[in-house]
Design a protein around this motif. Structure first.
Motif, PDB file in Angstrom:
ATOM      1  N   ASP A 285      30.009  29.039  24.028  1.00 41.96           N
ATOM      2  CA  ASP A 285      31.223  28.447  23.485  1.00 41.96           C
ATOM      3  C   ASP A 285      31.356  28.856  22.014  1.00 41.96           C
ATOM      4  OD1 ASP A 285      33.322  26.900  22.568  1.00 41.96           O
ATOM      5  OD2 ASP A 285      32.394  24.981  23.137  1.00 41.96           O
TER       6      ASP A 285
ATOM      7  N   ALA B 127      31.578  26.813  18.570  1.00 44.35           N
ATOM      8  CA  ALA B 127      30.416  26.358  17.796  1.00 44.35           C
ATOM      9  C   ALA B 127      30.496  26.849  16.356  1.00 44.35           C
ATOM     10  CB  ALA B 127      29.120  26.856  18.448  1.00 44.35           C
TER      11      ALA B 127
ATOM     12  N   ARG C 188      25.646  27.774  26.282  1.00 45.41           N
ATOM     13  CA  ARG C 188      26.912  27.463  26.962  1.00 45.41           C
ATOM     14  C   ARG C 188      28.014  28.471  26.650  1.00 45.41           C
ATOM     15  NH1 ARG C 188      28.658  22.219  25.328  1.00 45.41           N
ATOM     16  NH2 ARG C 188      27.171  22.176  23.625  1.00 45.41           N
TER      17      ARG C 188
ATOM     18  N   GLN D 242      25.285  25.226  22.136  1.00 40.21           N
ATOM     19  CA  GLN D 242      26.718  25.411  22.375  1.00 40.21           C
ATOM     20  C   GLN D 242      27.102  26.892  22.389  1.00 40.21           C
ATOM     21  OE1 GLN D 242      29.347  23.137  19.835  1.00 40.21           O
ATOM     22  NE2 GLN D 242      31.147  24.254  20.506  1.00 40.21           N
TER      23      GLN D 242
END
Length: 141
Positions: A38, A41, A36, A32
């Protein structure tokens, strides 16, 4: 190494019965956050008392989010590919290939996480540039 800033301090990796759970938790966190990109997390996987052993990133969720946000802004084309995850008890190691921009060889990164009570409480990392050639026939990955 095992007796560091987090509590309780121990002399060996702890909570061996949680190895599989901790490995899954850290794998999801790395996916995450780093794959990705993000930052949420941190809210899901990291404890408020998080200790960061990288001198470029502050302790705590707020500081770590700010540090990683700046890192991701600096390298908007960053690609992170986890190659292997190894766990024992409360310690989980993630060996990844980080490439800041397409066409670069990148870096081999080993992240070591400590997990307690279902949250990441501590992090160390070691970073090495991927060489153009290998002196001994072994690659970084």
């Amino acid at each position: 190494m095992f007796s560091t800033l987090s509590r309780p301090q121990v002399e060996v990796p702890g909570e061996r019965w949680f190895t599989a759970y901790n490995k899954k938790l850290v794998t999801e966190f790395v996916d995450q956050l780093m794959v990705r990109k993000d930052l949420a997390a941190f809210d899901t996987y990291v404890a408020p008392e998080y200790h960061q052993h990288n001198p470029n990133i502050p302790d705590g969720v707020v500081g770590a989010k700010a540090g990683l946000s700046a890192y991701l802004e600096k390298f908007p084309q960053l690609s992170v590919e986890p190659k292997r995850v190894i766990a024992e008890g409360d310690l989980v190691a993630v060996h990844s290939h980080y490439v800041d921009a397409p066409g670069e060889r990148g870096r081999a990164v080993l992240d070591l996480f400590r997990v307690r009570d279902g949250k990441i409480v501590e992090h160390w990392d070691a970073v090495q540039d991927v060489p153009e050639t290998s002196a001994n026939g072994n690659t970084m990955f």
